[in-house]
Design a protein around this motif. Sequence first.
Motif, PDB file in Angstrom:
ATOM      1  N   GLY A  39     -47.206   1.442 -30.081  1.00 41.65           N
ATOM      2  CA  GLY A  39     -46.244   2.123 -29.233  1.00 41.65           C
ATOM      3  C   GLY A  39     -45.736   1.311 -28.062  1.00 41.65           C
ATOM      4  N   GLN A  40     -46.055   0.028 -28.043  1.00 38.37           N
ATOM      5  CA  GLN A  40     -45.612  -0.833 -26.945  1.00 38.37           C
ATOM      6  C   GLN A  40     -44.251  -1.450 -27.273  1.00 38.37           C
ATOM      7  N   PRO A  41     -43.393  -1.616 -26.257  1.00 38.68           N
ATOM      8  CA  PRO A  41     -42.089  -2.230 -26.519  1.00 38.68           C
ATOM      9  C   PRO A  41     -42.240  -3.643 -27.081  1.00 38.68           C
ATOM     10  N   ILE A  42     -41.394  -3.969 -28.035  1.00 40.03           N
ATOM     11  CA  ILE A  42     -41.409  -5.298 -28.641  1.00 40.03           C
ATOM     12  C   ILE A  42     -40.397  -6.179 -27.906  1.00 40.03           C
ATOM     13  N   VAL A  43     -40.859  -7.333 -27.463  1.00 38.21           N
ATOM     14  CA  VAL A  43     -39.945  -8.334 -26.917  1.00 38.21           C
ATOM     15  C   VAL A  43     -39.809  -9.385 -28.003  1.00 38.21           C
ATOM     16  N   PHE A  44     -38.615  -9.505 -28.559  1.00 37.14           N
ATOM     17  CA  PHE A  44     -38.393 -10.408 -29.672  1.00 37.14           C
ATOM     18  C   PHE A  44     -38.638 -11.858 -29.263  1.00 37.14           C
ATOM     19  N   SER A  45     -39.131 -12.661 -30.202  1.00 40.25           N
ATOM     20  CA  SER A  45     -39.480 -14.054 -29.908  1.00 40.25           C
ATOM     21  C   SER A  45     -38.277 -14.844 -29.405  1.00 40.25           C
ATOM     22  N   ILE A  46     -37.089 -14.548 -29.893  1.00 39.34           N
ATOM     23  CA  ILE A  46     -35.905 -15.259 -29.425  1.00 39.34           C
ATOM     24  C   ILE A  46     -35.640 -14.955 -27.958  1.00 39.34           C
ATOM     25  N   VAL A  47     -35.937 -13.736 -27.530  1.00 32.75           N
ATOM     26  CA  VAL A  47     -35.765 -13.364 -26.123  1.00 32.75           C
ATOM     27  C   VAL A  47     -36.735 -14.172 -25.272  1.00 32.75           C
ATOM     28  N   ARG A  48     -37.980 -14.277 -25.707  1.00 35.38           N
ATOM     29  CA  ARG A  48     -38.969 -15.072 -24.971  1.00 35.38           C
ATOM     30  C   ARG A  48     -38.542 -16.543 -24.899  1.00 35.38           C
ATOM     31  N   GLN A  49     -38.028 -17.058 -26.020  1.00 34.32           N
ATOM     32  CA  GLN A  49     -37.590 -18.457 -26.071  1.00 34.32           C
ATOM     33  C   GLN A  49     -36.457 -18.706 -25.078  1.00 34.32           C
ATOM     34  N   VAL A  50     -35.463 -17.834 -25.082  1.00 31.52           N
ATOM     35  CA  VAL A  50     -34.317 -18.009 -24.181  1.00 31.52           C
ATOM     36  C   VAL A  50     -34.749 -17.845 -22.728  1.00 31.52           C
ATOM     37  N   GLU A  51     -35.653 -16.919 -22.457  1.00 27.62           N
ATOM     38  CA  GLU A  51     -36.164 -16.766 -21.093  1.00 27.62           C
ATOM     39  C   GLU A  51     -36.806 -18.068 -20.604  1.00 27.62           C
ATOM     40  N   LYS A  52     -37.593 -18.708 -21.459  1.00 23.93           N
ATOM     41  CA  LYS A  52     -38.225 -19.979 -21.093  1.00 23.93           C
ATOM     42  C   LYS A  52     -37.176 -21.062 -20.857  1.00 23.93           C
ATOM     43  N   GLU A  53     -36.177 -21.125 -21.737  1.00 18.25           N
ATOM     44  CA  GLU A  53     -35.118 -22.130 -21.587  1.00 18.25           C
ATOM     45  C   GLU A  53     -34.353 -21.929 -20.281  1.00 18.25           C
ATOM     46  N   LEU A  54     -34.034 -20.683 -19.967  1.00 16.27           N
ATOM     47  CA  LEU A  54     -33.310 -20.403 -18.730  1.00 16.27           C
ATOM     48  C   LEU A  54     -34.149 -20.754 -17.502  1.00 16.27           C
ATOM     49  N   ALA A  55     -35.446 -20.414 -17.548  1.00 21.61           N
ATOM     50  CA  ALA A  55     -36.325 -20.708 -16.418  1.00 21.61           C
ATOM     51  C   ALA A  55     -36.498 -22.213 -16.226  1.00 21.61           C
ATOM     52  N   ALA A  56     -36.479 -22.976 -17.315  1.00 25.24           N
ATOM     53  CA  ALA A  56     -36.684 -24.421 -17.234  1.00 25.24           C
ATOM     54  C   ALA A  56     -35.422 -25.173 -16.813  1.00 25.24           C
ATOM     55  N   ASP A  57     -34.275 -24.532 -16.892  1.00 25.34           N
ATOM     56  CA  ASP A  57     -33.002 -25.183 -16.560  1.00 25.34           C
ATOM     57  C   ASP A  57     -32.793 -25.139 -15.050  1.00 25.34           C
ATOM     58  N   LEU A  58     -33.140 -26.231 -14.370  1.00 20.22           N
ATOM     59  CA  LEU A  58     -33.060 -26.280 -12.917  1.00 20.22           C
ATOM     60  C   LEU A  58     -31.631 -26.384 -12.395  1.00 20.22           C
ATOM     61  N   SER A  59     -30.658 -26.579 -13.296  1.00 20.08           N
ATOM     62  CA  SER A  59     -29.269 -26.627 -12.851  1.00 20.08           C
ATOM     63  C   SER A  59     -28.711 -25.219 -12.604  1.00 20.08           C
ATOM     64  N   ARG A  60     -29.416 -24.204 -13.107  1.00 17.67           N
ATOM     65  CA  ARG A  60     -28.965 -22.820 -12.908  1.00 17.67           C
ATOM     66  C   ARG A  60     -29.271 -22.388 -11.482  1.00 17.67           C
ATOM     67  N   ASN A  61     -28.466 -21.485 -10.968  1.00 17.48           N
ATOM     68  CA  ASN A  61     -28.715 -20.999  -9.614  1.00 17.48           C
ATOM     69  C   ASN A  61     -28.735 -19.472  -9.608  1.00 17.48           C
ATOM     70  N   LYS A  62     -28.967 -18.936  -8.470  1.00 17.64           N
ATOM     71  CA  LYS A  62     -29.056 -17.477  -8.331  1.00 17.64           C
ATOM     72  C   LYS A  62     -27.941 -16.950  -7.427  1.00 17.64           C
ATOM     73  N   GLU A  63     -26.807 -17.633  -7.439  1.00 19.48           N
ATOM     74  CA  GLU A  63     -25.679 -17.192  -6.633  1.00 19.48           C
ATOM     75  C   GLU A  63     -25.140 -15.865  -7.167  1.00 19.48           C
ATOM     76  N   TYR A  64     -24.487 -15.127  -6.294  1.00 18.29           N
ATOM     77  CA  TYR A  64     -23.814 -13.908  -6.725  1.00 18.29           C
ATOM     78  C   TYR A  64     -22.704 -14.267  -7.710  1.00 18.29           C
ATOM     79  N   LEU A  65     -22.504 -13.385  -8.672  1.00 18.07           N
ATOM     80  CA  LEU A  65     -21.402 -13.567  -9.619  1.00 18.07           C
ATOM     81  C   LEU A  65     -20.096 -13.145  -8.954  1.00 18.07           C
ATOM     82  N   PRO A  66     -18.977 -13.585  -9.500  1.00 19.08           N
ATOM     83  CA  PRO A  66     -17.698 -13.047  -9.021  1.00 19.08           C
ATOM     84  C   PRO A  66     -17.708 -11.527  -9.200  1.00 19.08           C
ATOM     85  N   ILE A  67     -16.907 -10.815  -8.441  1.00 15.92           N
ATOM     86  CA  ILE A  67     -16.944  -9.358  -8.444  1.00 15.92           C
ATOM     87  C   ILE A  67     -16.689  -8.761  -9.828  1.00 15.92           C
TER      88      ILE A  67
END
Length: 133
Positions: A39-67
Amino acid sequence: KHIQKAPVDPILGTQLLYKADANPSKVDLGIGAARDDKGQPIVFSIVRQVEKELAADLSRNKEYLPIDGISTFVKSASKLLFGQNGKLLTENRVAAVQTLSGTGSLRIGMEFIKNYLGSPKLLVSKPTWGNHH
């Protein structure tokens, strides 16, 4: 003490009924999240993979998006919804924005309709989520 407890949401109420049902063969179709045998939510392996890739990409920032959101995302989503060369797109009759969550997008859309289109009649499913009213 003067605030009454709201009634159980009819859609979320199906989750309560599901949890209370002792039938071992039951299937939860109420909320729409994939779950495992426990009964636990499933987090698909591709989601975990992309999360790791995004976290490892130091060129990404946390700026606000355009409106109105990320323009390439909004354009791609519009093409997906209305067709690559859909008539509404080619006639420049689509306005689109990126929003946060389903509820957030509904709120923004309904506020727009209310403020600019004169509060036309809107139809929602029955039951629907309480925050859709």
